[in-house]
Design an enzyme around this catalytic site. Structure first.
Site, short mmCIF file in Angstrom:
data_model
loop_
_atom_site.label_atom_id
_atom_site.label_comp_id
_atom_site.label_asym_id
_atom_site.label_seq_id
_atom_site.Cartn_x
_atom_site.Cartn_y
_atom_site.Cartn_z
N HIS A 15 0.77 -1.10 0.06
CA HIS A 15 0.10 -0.07 -0.03
C HIS A 15 1.02 1.52 -0.04
O HIS A 15 1.96 1.34 0.70
CB HIS A 15 -0.91 0.05 1.09
CG HIS A 15 -1.77 1.06 1.40
ND1 HIS A 15 -1.49 2.47 1.61
CD2 HIS A 15 -3.22 1.05 1.14
CE1 HIS A 15 -2.60 3.21 1.52
NE2 HIS A 15 -3.61 2.44 0.93
N ASP A 17 1.01 4.15 1.33
CA ASP A 17 1.09 4.81 2.78
C ASP A 17 2.21 3.64 3.56
O ASP A 17 3.31 4.20 4.16
CB ASP A 17 0.05 4.88 3.57
CG ASP A 17 -0.92 5.86 2.94
OD1 ASP A 17 -0.25 6.84 2.35
OD2 ASP A 17 -2.12 5.76 3.28
N LYS A 18 2.07 2.53 3.44
CA LYS A 18 3.04 1.51 3.97
C LYS A 18 4.34 1.45 3.34
O LYS A 18 5.35 1.13 3.84
CB LYS A 18 2.34 0.10 4.11
CG LYS A 18 1.43 0.11 5.11
CD LYS A 18 2.17 0.07 6.61
CE LYS A 18 1.33 0.29 7.60
NZ LYS A 18 2.36 0.68 8.74
N GLU A 43 10.25 11.23 7.20
CA GLU A 43 9.15 11.35 6.75
C GLU A 43 9.57 10.88 5.26
O GLU A 43 10.43 11.18 4.61
CB GLU A 43 8.26 12.53 6.64
CG GLU A 43 8.29 13.05 8.20
CD GLU A 43 7.33 12.38 9.06
OE1 GLU A 43 6.44 11.49 8.46
OE2 GLU A 43 7.45 12.51 10.29
N GLU A 56 14.56 15.22 9.90
CA GLU A 56 15.80 15.79 10.78
C GLU A 56 16.42 14.39 11.16
O GLU A 56 15.88 13.42 11.85
CB GLU A 56 15.19 16.43 11.95
CG GLU A 56 14.44 17.85 11.64
CD GLU A 56 12.87 17.50 11.26
OE1 GLU A 56 12.54 17.80 10.15
OE2 GLU A 56 12.35 16.72 11.98
N LYS A 168 -5.42 -4.22 0.22
CA LYS A 168 -6.47 -3.89 1.69
C LYS A 168 -7.39 -5.10 1.95
O LYS A 168 -7.73 -6.04 1.49
CB LYS A 168 -7.11 -2.73 1.41
CG LYS A 168 -6.04 -1.55 0.96
CD LYS A 168 -7.21 -0.19 0.77
CE LYS A 168 -7.56 0.36 1.97
NZ LYS A 168 -7.98 1.72 1.81
N PHE A 232 -8.83 -3.86 -10.23
CA PHE A 232 -7.79 -3.09 -9.54
C PHE A 232 -6.36 -3.63 -10.10
O PHE A 232 -5.48 -3.80 -9.33
CB PHE A 232 -7.83 -3.68 -8.08
CG PHE A 232 -6.92 -2.95 -6.80
CD1 PHE A 232 -6.39 -1.83 -7.36
CD2 PHE A 232 -6.76 -3.46 -5.71
CE1 PHE A 232 -5.38 -1.22 -6.47
CE2 PHE A 232 -6.05 -2.75 -4.82
CZ PHE A 232 -5.27 -1.62 -5.19
N ASP A 240 -1.77 5.98 -6.77
CA ASP A 240 -1.92 6.86 -5.54
C ASP A 240 -0.76 7.30 -4.50
O ASP A 240 0.06 6.45 -4.56
CB ASP A 240 -2.91 6.10 -4.36
CG ASP A 240 -4.31 5.61 -4.98
OD1 ASP A 240 -4.97 6.49 -5.67
OD2 ASP A 240 -4.51 4.62 -5.03
N ALA A 241 -0.82 8.50 -4.19
CA ALA A 241 0.13 9.11 -3.35
C ALA A 241 0.24 8.27 -1.94
O ALA A 241 -0.56 7.92 -1.45
CB ALA A 241 0.15 10.68 -3.13
N ARG A 246 0.25 7.58 7.84
CA ARG A 246 -1.31 7.70 7.57
C ARG A 246 -2.06 6.42 7.88
O ARG A 246 -3.23 6.73 7.73
CB ARG A 246 -1.49 8.32 6.20
CG ARG A 246 -1.18 9.45 5.76
CD ARG A 246 -1.81 10.15 4.50
NE ARG A 246 -1.48 9.27 3.34
CZ ARG A 246 -1.67 9.78 2.16
NH1 ARG A 246 -2.06 11.11 1.89
NH2 ARG A 246 -1.65 9.07 0.86
N LYS A 247 -1.35 5.56 8.58
CA LYS A 247 -2.33 4.38 8.71
C LYS A 247 -1.79 3.92 10.03
O LYS A 247 -1.64 2.89 10.68
CB LYS A 247 -1.51 3.08 7.83
CG LYS A 247 -2.03 3.21 6.44
CD LYS A 247 -3.70 3.01 6.24
CE LYS A 247 -4.04 3.33 4.88
NZ LYS A 247 -4.03 4.60 4.41
N LYS A 267 10.67 7.04 13.37
CA LYS A 267 10.95 7.67 14.52
C LYS A 267 11.90 7.06 15.67
O LYS A 267 11.49 5.67 15.79
CB LYS A 267 9.75 8.27 15.33
CG LYS A 267 8.98 9.14 14.53
CD LYS A 267 7.59 9.64 15.37
CE LYS A 267 6.80 10.56 14.61
NZ LYS A 267 5.53 10.88 15.19
N LYS A 271 11.63 9.58 20.71
CA LYS A 271 10.09 10.08 20.48
C LYS A 271 9.28 9.24 21.28
O LYS A 271 8.86 8.30 20.79
CB LYS A 271 9.84 10.26 18.98
CG LYS A 271 10.61 11.47 18.16
CD LYS A 271 12.04 11.01 18.01
CE LYS A 271 12.47 12.20 16.98
NZ LYS A 271 14.23 12.04 17.14
N ASP A 273 6.12 9.38 21.19
CA ASP A 273 4.92 9.07 19.87
C ASP A 273 5.18 7.31 19.92
O ASP A 273 4.29 6.89 19.88
CB ASP A 273 5.05 9.69 18.85
CG ASP A 273 4.54 11.04 18.94
OD1 ASP A 273 3.78 11.29 19.81
OD2 ASP A 273 4.67 11.79 17.97
#
Length: 378
Positions: A15, A17-18, A43, A56, A168, A232, A240-241, A246-247, A267, A271, A273
């Site tokens: 995918h 995003d992945k 990123e 960074e 998906k 598909f 797709d970008a 985003r997941k 990260k 971090k 997060d």
């Protein structure tokens, strides 16, 4: 007793995003392999034939970004030179600076106002565990991940020749009270070769993938949707970008347990997060494993540059002794960033193994361990 249906989704490593998450974690691991003290916030954006790295990074490691990116894309499976997005033909644009010195002074123990390693940012993190599965994960997201794992294994082994990397899944589970009773619906969308039609793909999912990966939860009464648009064949970053982070619901509990909002991939563990969300999951598992409750959620809040959290909350959703669980958590676990990193041994290049099919519920990850002392904590 309440009756309801809960649905969660998963996506494969192909995918868009992945793809970005995996590239970002590949950069992180490359840093940690050479310099465990690396500070990394990487990123990734991918679209068409281009990958953009931004972020960074402060590290002593010598990095070949081009090699790292192409290797990650190759491992995912985008190797077809006739497609726009391909490991050997993609373009790379790196935009990397060092970590802000104002953030660094708050994170580094020798310069922080707390005199200890401070949190890399403010924020809230959650961890969740439930006894409804052996993995202590909510069943809908667990089953959705299993479908993606099986489909990817079939693609990479060559067992199913028409499969392509972008996929998906979605699984709906009927509950009575706290107990899952049956899978009511399954959705699988898979990129495929142009010669494979919807009927052929549906047959594969219905007769092989679904029964094999869902096991006892597969039933002939469930509603099955396979490639609901009908075609598909055009997928991945060419269609797709993709962007890192985003997941986050796929990465955690499928929407069942709450999420603080911070993404994980790219990260380093300074971090919170990432590291504190992992630790909250670890602590929640100990609460359930110790018999304090059937379900447990931990929330922690931090101020940037400060070592001790501003809050720690334990929630058992009426399934156990919340006061005893809270006392156990406060006495047994240290939520300072440095303590988390040491307890889970996080300064290692392990993060590429976490990127796909959920950061929780899979064996071998340090935050998935159950302490021997947990079982006798009461």
């Amino acid at each position: 007793m309440s009756r309801f249906i809960f649905t969660s989704e998963s996506v494969s490593e192909g995918h868009p995003d992945k793809v970005c998450d995996y590239i970002s974690d590949s950069v992180l691991d490359a840093c940690l392999e050479q310099d465990p003290t690396s500070r990394v916030a990487c990123e990734t954006l991918c679209k068409s034939d281009t990958v953009v790295l931004a972020g960074e990074i402060t590290t002593k490691a010598k990095l070949d970004f081009d090699k790292i990116v192409r290797q990650a894309v190759k491992e995912i499976g985008y190797t077809d030179k006739t497609e726009k997005f391909c490991d050997t033909t993609l373009k790379l644009i790196p935009i990397i600076t060092q970590q802000s010195p104002q953030i660094s002074q708050g994170v580094t123990a020798s310069t922080s106002q707390s005199g200890d390693q401070g949190a890399g940012d403010q924020g809230i993190m959650f961890g969740y565990a439930t006894d409804e599965s052996a993995e202590m994960m909510p069943l809908p997201i667990l089953l959705a991940h299993k479908l993606m794992i099986g489909l990817t294994e079939d693609r990479k082994s060559g067992k199913v020749s028409f499969l392509r990397p972008d996929n998906k899944s979605q699984v709906s589970v009927a509950y009575e009270g706290n107990d899952p009773k049956a899978v009511t619906a399954v959705v699988v969308s898979t990129q495929h070769t142009p010669d494979a039609d919807q009927k052929r793909i549906t047959q594969y999912v219905r007769e092989d993938l679904g029964p094999r990966m869902l096991g006892q939860w597969w039933n002939k009464e469930l509603s099955l949707y396979v490639n609901p648009t009908g075609d598909f064949s055009h997928g991945g970053p060419a269609a797709d970008a993709g962007v890192t982070g985003r997941k986050i619901i796929v990465d955690t509990y499928g929407g069942w347990g709450r999420h603080g909002g911070g993404a994980f991939s790219g990260k380093d563990p300074s971090k919170v997060d990432r590291s504190s969300a992992y630790f909250c999951r670890y602590v929640a598992k100990q609460v359930v494993a110790s018999g304090f409750a059937k379900k447990a959620e931990i929330q922690v809040g931090y101020a940037i540059g400060m070592a001790k959290p501003v809050s720690v909350k334990v929630e058992t959703f009426g399934t156990g002794d919340e006061r005893a669980a809270e006392e156990f958590v406060m006495n047994a676990f240290d939520f300072r960033p440095r303590a988390i990193i040491e307890r889970l041994n996080l300064l290692r290049p392990i993060y590429r193994t976490t990127t796909n099919y959920g950061h929780f519920g899979r064996p071998g990850l340090p935050w998935e361990a159950v302490e021997k002392t947990a079982a006798v904590a009461r």
